[in-house]
Design a protein around this motif. Structure first.
Motif, PDB file in Angstrom:
ATOM      1  N   ARG A   8     -41.369 -79.601 -76.181  1.00  0.00           N
ATOM      2  CA  ARG A   8     -40.507 -80.735 -75.811  1.00  0.00           C
ATOM      3  C   ARG A   8     -40.121 -80.618 -74.344  1.00  0.00           C
ATOM      4  NH1 ARG A   8     -38.764 -82.680 -81.128  1.00  0.00           N
ATOM      5  NH2 ARG A   8     -37.691 -84.392 -80.105  1.00  0.00           N
ATOM      6  N   ILE A   9     -39.834 -79.396 -73.912  1.00  0.00           N
ATOM      7  CA  ILE A   9     -39.466 -79.185 -72.506  1.00  0.00           C
ATOM      8  C   ILE A   9     -40.664 -79.479 -71.608  1.00  0.00           C
ATOM      9  CG2 ILE A   9     -38.820 -77.424 -70.806  1.00  0.00           C
ATOM     10  CD1 ILE A   9     -37.162 -76.076 -73.045  1.00  0.00           C
ATOM     11  N   ARG A  10     -41.825 -78.968 -71.991  1.00  0.00           N
ATOM     12  CA  ARG A  10     -43.008 -79.146 -71.150  1.00  0.00           C
ATOM     13  C   ARG A  10     -43.379 -80.623 -70.998  1.00  0.00           C
ATOM     14  NH1 ARG A  10     -48.024 -76.173 -73.226  1.00  0.00           N
ATOM     15  NH2 ARG A  10     -47.749 -77.816 -74.749  1.00  0.00           N
ATOM     16  N   LEU A  22     -51.628 -72.129 -63.242  1.00  0.00           N
ATOM     17  CA  LEU A  22     -51.386 -72.038 -64.683  1.00  0.00           C
ATOM     18  C   LEU A  22     -49.878 -72.126 -64.903  1.00  0.00           C
ATOM     19  CD1 LEU A  22     -52.953 -71.628 -67.322  1.00  0.00           C
ATOM     20  CD2 LEU A  22     -52.672 -69.168 -67.016  1.00  0.00           C
ATOM     21  N   GLY A  23     -49.461 -73.136 -65.672  1.00  0.00           N
ATOM     22  CA  GLY A  23     -48.024 -73.347 -65.879  1.00  0.00           C
ATOM     23  C   GLY A  23     -47.567 -72.837 -67.232  1.00  0.00           C
ATOM     24  N   ILE A  24     -46.676 -73.602 -67.898  1.00  0.00           N
ATOM     25  CA  ILE A  24     -46.126 -73.211 -69.196  1.00  0.00           C
ATOM     26  C   ILE A  24     -47.245 -73.042 -70.224  1.00  0.00           C
ATOM     27  CG2 ILE A  24     -44.694 -74.035 -71.116  1.00  0.00           C
ATOM     28  CD1 ILE A  24     -42.978 -75.516 -69.038  1.00  0.00           C
ATOM     29  N   GLY A  25     -47.213 -71.970 -71.010  1.00  0.00           N
ATOM     30  CA  GLY A  25     -48.144 -71.840 -72.125  1.00  0.00           C
ATOM     31  C   GLY A  25     -48.864 -70.515 -72.215  1.00  0.00           C
ATOM     32  N   ASP A  26     -48.913 -69.758 -71.154  1.00  0.00           N
ATOM     33  CA  ASP A  26     -49.553 -68.438 -71.237  1.00  0.00           C
ATOM     34  C   ASP A  26     -48.467 -67.370 -71.114  1.00  0.00           C
ATOM     35  OD1 ASP A  26     -51.556 -66.329 -71.096  1.00  0.00           O
ATOM     36  OD2 ASP A  26     -52.957 -67.927 -70.548  1.00  0.00           O
ATOM     37  N   ASP A  27     -48.873 -66.125 -70.948  1.00  0.00           N
ATOM     38  CA  ASP A  27     -47.881 -65.053 -70.876  1.00  0.00           C
ATOM     39  C   ASP A  27     -47.172 -65.012 -69.529  1.00  0.00           C
ATOM     40  OD1 ASP A  27     -48.086 -63.932 -73.471  1.00  0.00           O
ATOM     41  OD2 ASP A  27     -50.101 -63.294 -72.912  1.00  0.00           O
ATOM     42  N   ALA A  28     -47.810 -65.573 -68.527  1.00  0.00           N
ATOM     43  CA  ALA A  28     -47.172 -65.687 -67.213  1.00  0.00           C
ATOM     44  C   ALA A  28     -47.777 -66.887 -66.500  1.00  0.00           C
ATOM     45  CB  ALA A  28     -47.398 -64.412 -66.391  1.00  0.00           C
ATOM     46  N   MET A  84     -38.221 -71.637 -63.070  1.00  0.00           N
ATOM     47  CA  MET A  84     -38.324 -71.102 -64.433  1.00  0.00           C
ATOM     48  C   MET A  84     -36.974 -71.301 -65.103  1.00  0.00           C
ATOM     49  SD  MET A  84     -40.692 -67.753 -63.946  1.00  0.00           S
ATOM     50  CE  MET A  84     -41.411 -67.914 -65.570  1.00  0.00           C
ATOM     51  N   LEU A  85     -37.019 -71.525 -66.419  1.00  0.00           N
ATOM     52  CA  LEU A  85     -35.810 -71.851 -67.172  1.00  0.00           C
ATOM     53  C   LEU A  85     -35.671 -70.915 -68.364  1.00  0.00           C
ATOM     54  CD1 LEU A  85     -33.480 -73.747 -68.172  1.00  0.00           C
ATOM     55  CD2 LEU A  85     -35.260 -75.178 -69.193  1.00  0.00           C
ATOM     56  N   ALA A  86     -34.636 -70.075 -68.344  1.00  0.00           N
ATOM     57  CA  ALA A  86     -34.342 -69.233 -69.504  1.00  0.00           C
ATOM     58  C   ALA A  86     -33.181 -69.865 -70.259  1.00  0.00           C
ATOM     59  CB  ALA A  86     -34.004 -67.815 -69.069  1.00  0.00           C
ATOM     60  N   LEU A  87     -33.440 -70.190 -71.507  1.00  0.00           N
ATOM     61  CA  LEU A  87     -32.513 -70.968 -72.309  1.00  0.00           C
ATOM     62  C   LEU A  87     -32.055 -70.128 -73.485  1.00  0.00           C
ATOM     63  CD1 LEU A  87     -31.526 -73.856 -72.278  1.00  0.00           C
ATOM     64  CD2 LEU A  87     -33.585 -74.513 -73.536  1.00  0.00           C
ATOM     65  N   THR A  88     -30.737 -69.967 -73.667  1.00  0.00           N
ATOM     66  CA  THR A  88     -30.193 -69.307 -74.842  1.00  0.00           C
ATOM     67  C   THR A  88     -29.427 -70.352 -75.638  1.00  0.00           C
ATOM     68  OG1 THR A  88     -29.977 -67.302 -73.515  1.00  0.00           O
ATOM     69  CG2 THR A  88     -28.859 -67.321 -75.647  1.00  0.00           C
ATOM     70  N   ALA A 119     -42.032 -78.091 -59.827  1.00  0.00           N
ATOM     71  CA  ALA A 119     -42.677 -77.910 -61.130  1.00  0.00           C
ATOM     72  C   ALA A 119     -41.968 -76.813 -61.919  1.00  0.00           C
ATOM     73  CB  ALA A 119     -44.146 -77.538 -60.934  1.00  0.00           C
ATOM     74  N   LEU A 120     -41.661 -77.099 -63.194  1.00  0.00           N
ATOM     75  CA  LEU A 120     -41.171 -76.061 -64.108  1.00  0.00           C
ATOM     76  C   LEU A 120     -42.396 -75.314 -64.626  1.00  0.00           C
ATOM     77  CD1 LEU A 120     -38.741 -74.812 -65.611  1.00  0.00           C
ATOM     78  CD2 LEU A 120     -39.195 -76.427 -67.464  1.00  0.00           C
ATOM     79  N   VAL A 121     -42.499 -74.027 -64.318  1.00  0.00           N
ATOM     80  CA  VAL A 121     -43.739 -73.295 -64.601  1.00  0.00           C
ATOM     81  C   VAL A 121     -43.607 -72.277 -65.719  1.00  0.00           C
ATOM     82  CG1 VAL A 121     -44.602 -73.628 -62.259  1.00  0.00           C
ATOM     83  CG2 VAL A 121     -43.265 -71.569 -62.808  1.00  0.00           C
ATOM     84  N   GLY A 122     -42.392 -72.139 -66.290  1.00  0.00           N
ATOM     85  CA  GLY A 122     -42.244 -71.190 -67.385  1.00  0.00           C
ATOM     86  C   GLY A 122     -40.796 -70.926 -67.683  1.00  0.00           C
ATOM     87  N   GLY A 123     -40.574 -69.990 -68.615  1.00  0.00           N
ATOM     88  CA  GLY A 123     -39.204 -69.663 -68.968  1.00  0.00           C
ATOM     89  C   GLY A 123     -39.152 -68.789 -70.190  1.00  0.00           C
ATOM     90  N   ASP A 124     -38.004 -68.844 -70.837  1.00  0.00           N
ATOM     91  CA  ASP A 124     -37.813 -68.056 -72.046  1.00  0.00           C
ATOM     92  C   ASP A 124     -36.817 -68.810 -72.916  1.00  0.00           C
ATOM     93  OD1 ASP A 124     -38.232 -65.916 -73.726  1.00  0.00           O
ATOM     94  OD2 ASP A 124     -36.658 -64.693 -72.818  1.00  0.00           O
ATOM     95  N   THR A 125     -36.938 -68.707 -74.224  1.00  0.00           N
ATOM     96  CA  THR A 125     -36.052 -69.417 -75.146  1.00  0.00           C
ATOM     97  C   THR A 125     -35.594 -68.433 -76.208  1.00  0.00           C
ATOM     98  OG1 THR A 125     -37.368 -71.409 -74.740  1.00  0.00           O
ATOM     99  CG2 THR A 125     -35.845 -71.479 -76.584  1.00  0.00           C
TER     100      THR A 125
HETATM  101  P1  ADP Z   1     -43.888 -64.588 -74.484  1.00  0.00           P
HETATM  102  O1  ADP Z   1     -43.420 -64.197 -75.839  1.00  0.00           O
HETATM  103  O2  ADP Z   1     -45.289 -64.176 -74.139  1.00  0.00           O
HETATM  104  O3  ADP Z   1     -42.911 -64.283 -73.407  1.00  0.00           O
HETATM  105  P2  ADP Z   1     -42.881 -67.216 -74.993  1.00  0.00           P
HETATM  106  O4  ADP Z   1     -43.151 -67.650 -76.378  1.00  0.00           O
HETATM  107  O5  ADP Z   1     -41.521 -66.733 -74.642  1.00  0.00           O
HETATM  108  O6  ADP Z   1     -44.008 -66.203 -74.550  1.00  0.00           O
HETATM  109  O7  ADP Z   1     -43.223 -68.417 -74.050  1.00  0.00           O
HETATM  110  C1  ADP Z   1     -44.422 -69.118 -74.167  1.00  0.00           C
HETATM  111  C2  ADP Z   1     -44.636 -69.952 -72.935  1.00  0.00           C
HETATM  112  O8  ADP Z   1     -43.614 -70.908 -72.834  1.00  0.00           O
HETATM  113  C3  ADP Z   1     -44.589 -69.135 -71.636  1.00  0.00           C
HETATM  114  O9  ADP Z   1     -45.516 -69.700 -70.743  1.00  0.00           O
HETATM  115  C4  ADP Z   1     -43.185 -69.346 -71.161  1.00  0.00           C
HETATM  116  O10 ADP Z   1     -43.114 -69.232 -69.748  1.00  0.00           O
HETATM  117  C5  ADP Z   1     -42.894 -70.757 -71.642  1.00  0.00           C
HETATM  118  N1  ADP Z   1     -41.465 -70.991 -71.942  1.00  0.00           N
HETATM  119  C6  ADP Z   1     -40.706 -70.382 -72.884  1.00  0.00           C
HETATM  120  N2  ADP Z   1     -39.454 -70.881 -72.885  1.00  0.00           N
HETATM  121  C7  ADP Z   1     -39.410 -71.800 -71.916  1.00  0.00           C
HETATM  122  C8  ADP Z   1     -38.399 -72.664 -71.400  1.00  0.00           C
HETATM  123  N3  ADP Z   1     -37.136 -72.662 -71.891  1.00  0.00           N
HETATM  124  N4  ADP Z   1     -38.724 -73.486 -70.382  1.00  0.00           N
HETATM  125  C9  ADP Z   1     -39.962 -73.485 -69.856  1.00  0.00           C
HETATM  126  N5  ADP Z   1     -40.963 -72.728 -70.296  1.00  0.00           N
HETATM  127  C10 ADP Z   1     -40.696 -71.879 -71.317  1.00  0.00           C
END
Ligand code: ADP
Ligand code: MG
Length: 324
Positions: A8-10, A22-28, A84-88, A119-125
């Motif tokens: 949904r975020i992507r 390479l953006g959201i979806g891989d390990d980095a 990058m967006l880390a969401l809790t 560009a939002l390129v990754g994060g953590d949830t």
């Molecule tokens: P991993 O367990 O390998 O860290 P995640 O499941 O946490 O992978 O994340 C999968 C992908 O989604 C990664 O590319 C990560 O950067 C992206 N991602 C996770 N949470 C968010 C977020 N809140 N916003 C943007 N990208 C996110």
């Protein structure tokens, strides 16, 4: 983890940049820094109940979490590129409520991100107390970044936009007086949707001698510039730029207190050598928010404020009063 929320975020933040390999979806994420540029990086965290009121709309949170970071890049004179967006998120909410929250958050974030081609390129949830951490990355030519150190005796001190609006907006919300009229809406809007002065920061490259963004209040942040530069600052209270809305909703004394010490302005405070001042004013004419001279750099340490009558002000527990 949380694949549907991440999708949904992507979907809502999609934006094409050639330098995102390479953006959201891989390990980095894989990112290409343009040749000959330095990378400016910053991160800021917002915790519910600490940095924002419970019940703040998700779109406002998404905007602001990015805005406060873009403001840091602006203060360095860096051009924004990636985030990058880390969401809790609290685990108690229903799946539907979480989806609704994340949609709003991503939309508020994307609105500001698109305006800056970021560009939002990754994060953590993860699960836990509602917290948003955003990290941003920007580019700046080597040696051209603006820093807190560099202010010299005789430099003019300027600020962008107006000061104290967000503090007044917060006070209105805390007093249960939200959205009662246009002025209140304006002040609350300044709290929730600050405008990072990215254009101004770029224009100040190799022109300002020092720069900081105002997040903790003018006095506190200007004190950082003074400490880093080994100088002192003298401000004229009469010169502080205040919005019509602030002056409408607050007594003059309170407005001054908010302008000097209120937080969450996200304006830039910077210093300019006197001989460059006219050129800087000319350059800033094209930048939203403009800039106002509010004082000058002098020898010594700390920040002093002079009132309209030429008396030095001294901080009191309940605001600013004449030095006794
Ligand atoms: P991993 O367990 O390998 O860290 P995640 O499941 O946490 O992978 O994340 C999968 C992908 O989604 C990664 O590319 C990560 O950067 C992206 N991602 C996770 N949470 C968010 C977020 N809140 N916003 C943007 N990208 C996110
Ligand atoms: Mg992860």
């Amino acid at each position: 983890m949380e694949f549907r929320l991440i999708d949904r975020i992507r979907e809502r933040t999609a934006l094409l940049r050639d330098d995102v390999r390479l953006g959201i979806g891989d390990d980095a994420a894989l990112l290409a820094v343009p040749a000959g540029q330095e990378l400016a990086v910053a991160i800021d965290t917002m915790v519910e109940g600490v940095h924002f009121l419970s019940g703040t709309a998700p779109a406002e949170l998404g905007w602001k979490a990015l805005a406060v970071n873009l403001s840091d890049l602006a203060a360095m004179g860096a051009s924004p590129a990636w985030a990058m967006l880390a969401l809790t998120l609290p685990g108690e909410a229903s799946v539907e409520a979480q989806a609704l929250f994340v949609d709003g958050l991503a939309e508020g974030f994307a609105e500001l991100a698109q305006a800056h081609r970021l560009a939002l390129v990754g994060g953590d949830t993860t699960r836990g107390p509602l917290t948003l951490s955003v990290a941003v990355h920007g580019f700046v030519p080597p040696g051209q970044a603006l820093r807190r150190a560099g202010a010299q005796v005789g430099d003019a001190i300027l600020v962008t936009g107006t000061l104290g609006d967000a503090a007044a907006g917060l006070r209105l919300l805390q007093d249960g007086q939200g959205s009662v009229d246009a002025a209140a809406n304006y002040l609350i809007g300044r709290l929730h949707r600050p405008t990072p002065r990215v254009m101004t920061g770029l224009a100040l490259r190799s022109r300002a001698s020092a720069c900081i963004d105002i997040s903790d209040g003018l006095l506190a942040d200007l004190a950082h510039v003074c400490a880093a530069s080994g100088v002192a600052a003298e401000l004229e209270a009469a010169a502080l730029p205040c919005s019509p809305a602030l002056l409408e909703k607050c007594a003059a004394q309170v407005a001054r207190e908010f302008a000097l010490s209120g937080g969450d302005d996200y304006e830039l405070c910077f210093t300019v050598p006197a001989e460059r001042l006219d050129a800087v004013r000319e350059v800033l004419r094209g930048c939203e928010g403009g800039a106002t001279v509010i004082g000058r750099i002098v020898a010594g340490s700390g920040v002093r404020v002079r009132d309209e009558d030429g008396h030095w002000l001294t901080p009191q527990r309940r605001g600013w009063e004449h030095f006794a």
